[in-house]
Design an enzyme around this catalytic site. Structure first.
Site, PDB file in Angstrom:
ATOM      1  N   LYS A 100       0.840  -1.210   0.000  1.00 44.90           N
ATOM      2  CA  LYS A 100       0.000   0.000   0.000  1.00 44.90           C
ATOM      3  C   LYS A 100       0.872   1.256   0.000  1.00 44.90           C
ATOM      4  O   LYS A 100       0.654   2.177  -0.776  1.00 44.90           O
ATOM      5  CB  LYS A 100      -0.947  -0.007   1.211  1.00 44.90           C
ATOM      6  CG  LYS A 100      -2.037  -1.068   1.083  1.00 44.90           C
ATOM      7  CD  LYS A 100      -2.765  -1.308   2.396  1.00 44.90           C
ATOM      8  CE  LYS A 100      -3.705  -2.512   2.276  1.00 44.90           C
ATOM      9  NZ  LYS A 100      -4.389  -2.827   3.510  1.00 44.90           N
ATOM     10  N   GLN A 147      -4.245  -1.795   9.726  1.00 43.66           N
ATOM     11  CA  GLN A 147      -4.153  -3.085   9.035  1.00 43.66           C
ATOM     12  C   GLN A 147      -4.743  -4.209   9.901  1.00 43.66           C
ATOM     13  O   GLN A 147      -4.378  -4.359  11.066  1.00 43.66           O
ATOM     14  CB  GLN A 147      -2.673  -3.377   8.699  1.00 43.66           C
ATOM     15  CG  GLN A 147      -2.465  -4.655   7.903  1.00 43.66           C
ATOM     16  CD  GLN A 147      -3.126  -4.620   6.530  1.00 43.66           C
ATOM     17  OE1 GLN A 147      -3.043  -3.634   5.814  1.00 43.66           O
ATOM     18  NE2 GLN A 147      -3.803  -5.707   6.175  1.00 43.66           N
ATOM     19  N   ASP A 170     -10.519   2.373   4.268  1.00 41.89           N
ATOM     20  CA  ASP A 170     -10.822   0.942   4.105  1.00 41.89           C
ATOM     21  C   ASP A 170     -12.331   0.708   4.024  1.00 41.89           C
ATOM     22  O   ASP A 170     -12.777  -0.370   3.629  1.00 41.89           O
ATOM     23  CB  ASP A 170     -10.257   0.144   5.298  1.00 41.89           C
ATOM     24  CG  ASP A 170      -8.937  -0.539   4.957  1.00 41.89           C
ATOM     25  OD1 ASP A 170      -8.629  -0.649   3.758  1.00 41.89           O
ATOM     26  OD2 ASP A 170      -8.224  -0.950   5.896  1.00 41.89           O
TER      27      ASP A 170
END
Ligand SMILES: NC(=O)c1ccc[n+]([C@@H]2O[C@H](COP(=O)([O-])OP(=O)(O)OC[C@H]3O[C@@H](n4cnc5c(N)ncnc54)[C@H](OP(=O)(O)O)[C@@H]3O)[C@@H](O)[C@H]2O)c1
Length: 349
Positions: A100, A147, A170
């Protein structure tokens, strides 16, 4: 077939000298020739699926993002910034975070910036929530993600809900999930957004089509199904498709029946070889979200495969995405897109 048989029938009527058995033999021969001709025609005209390169599509999106960021910066605004929180030292999580942040750096000086805050696996939930709160209030952070998965002593839902919904790149905050289900504009999770973008940019029709999604996870399968079945006239336009969701309790035979009816098959189960050629309708679009590490039979080395038997299915499908090089790179591109959207939101609110 009827049209091609009738001349034979009439010739039987006209030519009385032909016996009935002779006629039947001739008819069989005619049918055999016709079937061979059709088979030959089909094998000549049948093309393998269009392999949709997510890598190429992602490059295009990266160029679009660079242009958009340039426009923002030229207008006197801050460069969008992605803040990432990594807890513990799980190798897979480290790889995902590296991919990412690398994507952000690939965009270069014209793109978005990023940084990663690493916390030990022993970090307490309170300390993590405090960090998120600080990043929520930091105007320099446009988009923020933690994460997953997190260590067992931390409640993932509490963490997802602690991120400000407008910074939640997200798309896991309960408000963003709710808005997605209602067809409202929201942060759409990157992988489902990638599947949607692949479908749109490839020009695959969804309205009134049958879609089978294998997998119903909250972050992948469910939002994919939401995007595809919701109304195209809603604030966040949906695909207006008829969607069936399969999961681990769907018997294999039933899954096969459902996939054979599907114009679009989306495999998001994490089961290698789940979708095989006999399960796919001729010309269907097959999108493989799965990422599985399997041992190569000849080399013995680990390699990445999806949920779809790519080599077999590509001979029958109309469109197919490969693994690697399909949904994966597009997921990262959509995360970057979400970060720019978060930066734009901050400018107007
Ligand atoms: N390309 C990308 O960027 C990307 C991003 C995220 C994930 N992935 C990959 O996508 C796959 C799914 O990810 P995930 O996070 O959704 O995984 P997950 O949380 O493990 O969910 C898997 C889903 O598949 C269902 N399933 C299991 N066996 C099945 C079967 N035989 N038939 C139909 N459905 C079945 C499960 O059903 P139950 O609900 O009944 O357990 C579950 O809903 C994984 O391989 C993952 O690595 C790829």
């Amino acid at each position: 077939m009827a049209a091609s048989i009738s001349p034979l029938r009439s010739s039987y009527r006209i030519c009385n000298s032909l016996s009935f058995h002779h006629y039947r033999a001739k008819l069989r021969m005619h049918r055999k020739c016709e079937s061979q001709r059709r088979h030959l025609h089909a094998s000549v005209t049948r093309h393998a699926a269009v392999v949709v390169s997510g890598t190429e599509m992602a490059r295009q999106i990266h160029r679009e993002i660079q242009r958009e960021v340039e426009e923002l910066v030229t207008g006197g605004n801050m460069r969008p910034h992605l803040g990432v929180v990594l807890v513990g030292d799980d190798p897979a999580s480290r790889t995902y975070v590296r991919n990412k942040t690398r994507a952000a750096s690939i965009l270069g000086r014209k793109g978005i910036s990023s940084d990663t805050v690493v916390k030990p696996a022993s970090v307490s939930q309170d300390e993590l929530l405090e960090l998120i709160d600080k990043m929520n209030r930091d105007w320099k952070v446009s988009g923020l993600l933690v994460q997953l998965p997190l260590p067992g002593h931390i409640t993932e839902r509490a963490v997802c809900n602690a991120i400000a919904p407008e910074k939640d790149v997200d798309g896991f905050h309960i408000v963003n999930i709710g808005k997605l289900c209602l067809g409202q504009t929201s942060m759409v999770p990157a992988t489902p957004a990638a599947v949607w973008e692949i479908i749109r940019r490839t020009g695959i029709e969804t309205v009134g089509k049958n879609v089978l999604v294998a997998g119903r996870s909250k972050n992948v399968g469910l939002p994919i199904a939401m995007l595809l079945h919701t109304d195209r006239n809603h604030q966040r336009p949906g695909g207006d498709a008829t969607v069936t969701i399969a999961h681990r309790c769907t018997p294999r035979e039933q899954l096969k029946e459902l996939t054979r009816l599907a114009d679009i098959v989306i495999a998001a189960a994490g089961v290698p070889g789940l979708i095989t050629v006999d399960m796919v309708k001729e010309g269907a679009a097959v999108i493989d979200v799965g990422i599985n590490r399997v041992q190569d039979r000849t080399t013995g080395k680990l390699r990445l495969v999806g949920d779809v038997d790519f080599e077999g299915v590509k001979e029958k499908a109309g469109f197919i995405t490969p693994v690697p090089g399909g949904v994966g790179p597009m997921t990262v591109a959509m995360l970057m897109k979400n970060t720019v959207a978060a930066a734009r939101y901050a400018l107007t609110h």
